[in-house]
Design an enzyme around this catalytic site. Structure first.
Site, PDB file in Angstrom:
ATOM      1  N   ASP A   1       0.937  -1.108   0.055  1.00  0.00           N
ATOM      2  CA  ASP A   1       0.062  -0.073   0.055  1.00  0.00           C
ATOM      3  C   ASP A   1       0.864   1.256  -0.086  1.00  0.00           C
ATOM      4  OD1 ASP A   1      -2.415   1.471   0.429  1.00  0.00           O
ATOM      5  OD2 ASP A   1      -1.726   1.755   2.474  1.00  0.00           O
ATOM      6  N   SER A   2       0.400   2.333  -0.113  1.00  0.00           N
ATOM      7  CA  SER A   2       0.883   3.556   0.006  1.00  0.00           C
ATOM      8  C   SER A   2       1.567   4.028   1.409  1.00  0.00           C
ATOM      9  CB  SER A   2       0.242   4.683  -0.487  1.00  0.00           C
ATOM     10  OG  SER A   2      -0.952   4.779   0.260  1.00  0.00           O
TER      11      SER A   2
ATOM     12  N   CYS B   1      -4.377  -1.324  -2.249  1.00  0.00           N
ATOM     13  CA  CYS B   1      -4.455   0.165  -2.075  1.00  0.00           C
ATOM     14  C   CYS B   1      -5.462   0.310  -3.299  1.00  0.00           C
ATOM     15  CB  CYS B   1      -3.176   0.692  -2.327  1.00  0.00           C
ATOM     16  SG  CYS B   1      -3.209   2.332  -2.744  1.00  0.00           S
TER      17      CYS B   1
ATOM     18  N   GLU C   1      -5.522   8.990   9.937  1.00  0.00           N
ATOM     19  CA  GLU C   1      -4.167   8.832  10.038  1.00  0.00           C
ATOM     20  C   GLU C   1      -3.791   9.786  11.439  1.00  0.00           C
ATOM     21  OE1 GLU C   1      -1.405   9.277   7.184  1.00  0.00           O
ATOM     22  OE2 GLU C   1      -1.941   7.372   6.275  1.00  0.00           O
TER      23      GLU C   1
ATOM     24  N   CYS D   1     -11.385   2.948  -0.257  1.00  0.00           N
ATOM     25  CA  CYS D   1     -10.142   3.141   0.225  1.00  0.00           C
ATOM     26  C   CYS D   1      -9.848   2.581   1.481  1.00  0.00           C
ATOM     27  CB  CYS D   1     -10.380   4.849   0.558  1.00  0.00           C
ATOM     28  SG  CYS D   1      -8.912   5.257   1.559  1.00  0.00           S
TER      29      CYS D   1
ATOM     30  N   HIS E   1      -8.561   3.198   4.028  1.00  0.00           N
ATOM     31  CA  HIS E   1      -8.284   3.707   5.466  1.00  0.00           C
ATOM     32  C   HIS E   1     -10.009   3.860   6.008  1.00  0.00           C
ATOM     33  CE1 HIS E   1      -4.584   5.308   4.601  1.00  0.00           C
ATOM     34  NE2 HIS E   1      -4.484   5.914   5.703  1.00  0.00           N
TER      35      HIS E   1
HETATM   36  N1  DGL Z   1      -4.382   3.482   0.283  1.00  0.00           N
HETATM   37  C1  DGL Z   1      -4.843   4.642  -0.507  1.00  0.00           C
HETATM   38  C2  DGL Z   1      -6.134   3.913  -1.097  1.00  0.00           C
HETATM   39  O1  DGL Z   1      -6.750   3.038  -0.860  1.00  0.00           O
HETATM   40  C3  DGL Z   1      -5.482   5.723   0.561  1.00  0.00           C
HETATM   41  C4  DGL Z   1      -4.264   6.483   1.106  1.00  0.00           C
HETATM   42  C5  DGL Z   1      -3.527   7.218  -0.031  1.00  0.00           C
HETATM   43  O2  DGL Z   1      -4.026   8.218  -0.644  1.00  0.00           O
HETATM   44  O3  DGL Z   1      -2.492   6.513  -0.431  1.00  0.00           O
HETATM   45  O4  DGL Z   1      -6.868   4.524  -2.066  1.00  0.00           O
END
Ligand code: DGL
Length: 282
Positions: free
Chosen positions: A28-29, A91, A170, A202, A204
């Site tokens: 993931d990011s 992600c 976050e 997403c 999160h």
């Molecule tokens: N992991 C990203 C997503 O699911 C959310 C966080 C980001 O913007 O990198 O799109």
């Protein structure tokens, strides 16, 4: 007379069944993909996970999709070099950029989070009106629109970008009055569209299930891409004879940026299963 229901064919599992101990790669990011890793660990407790959080370059949501495609290629290559049997792009933005939009070929099978969530939402909707909430990048990519149109052409999708949600989660804010206000603003168009199912598009957002459910009301079904993706991985491993049988799998967590910051935030997403965090420059 009712015909007998057909059961899926499942390979027999015995203690002698060949096991595939290679780890599952998850990336993931940043920390968000840990919601997917957590769902995987719950469903597949014998599997070892190697997790990469690209904290040096995340968040991906506001970035150009071409740039996110490049990051995805680098991370998948690195995970393939760790002898992973399967990689999960945990992600939505990376899935939208690299798997749903002109899919790339990778050295290891890669599963994304969009198709499993769309399949579940299409099954869940009763009025053929689905909402999806996600980052600006995911919504702008149109990946969910294309996936829903392909899966169920009669279903109407309403996509809503929620750029502040990642920052709020976050910073540990998932219940206060401002979060409720922000959510009410973002979700108003979906309420007006009378969607009966909303995809948490997403990583999160599973941490915002309380507030989303409160604002949308109890009749709206929330579909978590984390849980749906974990079920898809489960089926893939069972069907491919790729399950591991490990007593206590030793997961590995890698951050591309500040390892200590990753560990602090990651506890919120993963709980006590988090061990040491390695730092790697990809
Ligand atoms: N992991 C990203 C997503 O699911 C959310 C966080 C980001 O913007 O990198 O799109």
């Amino acid at each position: 007379m009712r015909s007998a229901a057909r059961l899926p064919s499942v390979p027999p599992r015995t203690n002698d069944a060949p096991a595939d101990p290679r780890p599952i790669g998850v990336f993931d990011s940043g920390v968000g993909g840990l919601t997917v890793a957590r769902a995987l660990m719950d469903l597949l407790p014998d599997e070892r996970v190697v997790y990469v959080g690209d904290t040096a370059r995340g968040p991906y949501g506001p970035r150009d999709l071409g740039e996110v495609r490049g990051f995805t290629v680098e991370i998948v290559d690195w995970l393939a070099a760790q002898d992973t049997k399967l990689v999960v792009a945990a992600c939505n933005t990376a899935t939208a950029a690299a798997l749903e939009t002109a899919p790339l070929s990778f050295p290891v099978p890669v599963l994304g989070v969009i198709a499993p969530a769309v399949a579940a939402a299409v099954r869940a909707t009763r009025n053929d009106r689905i909402g999806v909430v996600g980052t600006v990048g995911t919504v702008r990519s149109g990946a969910y629109d294309r996936a829903v149109a392909a899966a169920a052409p009669d279903v109407k999708l309403f996509a809503q970008a929620c750029p502040r949600f990642v920052e709020l989660v976050e910073t540990g804010r998932t219940t206060d009055a401002e979060v409720l206000d922000v959510a009410a603003g973002y979700l108003a168009p979906l309420v007006a569209a009378e969607v009966d199912t909303v995809i948490l598009g997403c990583t999160h957002y599973p941490l915002l299930t309380g507030v989303l459910s409160f604002v949308l009301g109890p009749d709206v079904v929330l579909v978590s891409s984390a849980e749906e993706t974990a079920r898809t991985v489960f089926a893939r491993l069972v069907r491919g004879g790729l399950l591991a049988h490990q007593a206590v799998p030793a997961h590995r967590f890698v951050a591309t940026g500040d390892g200590a910051a990753f560990a602090r935030l990651a506890e919120r997403f993963l709980g006590p299963r988090l061990r040491d965090v390695d730092v790697e420059r990809l």
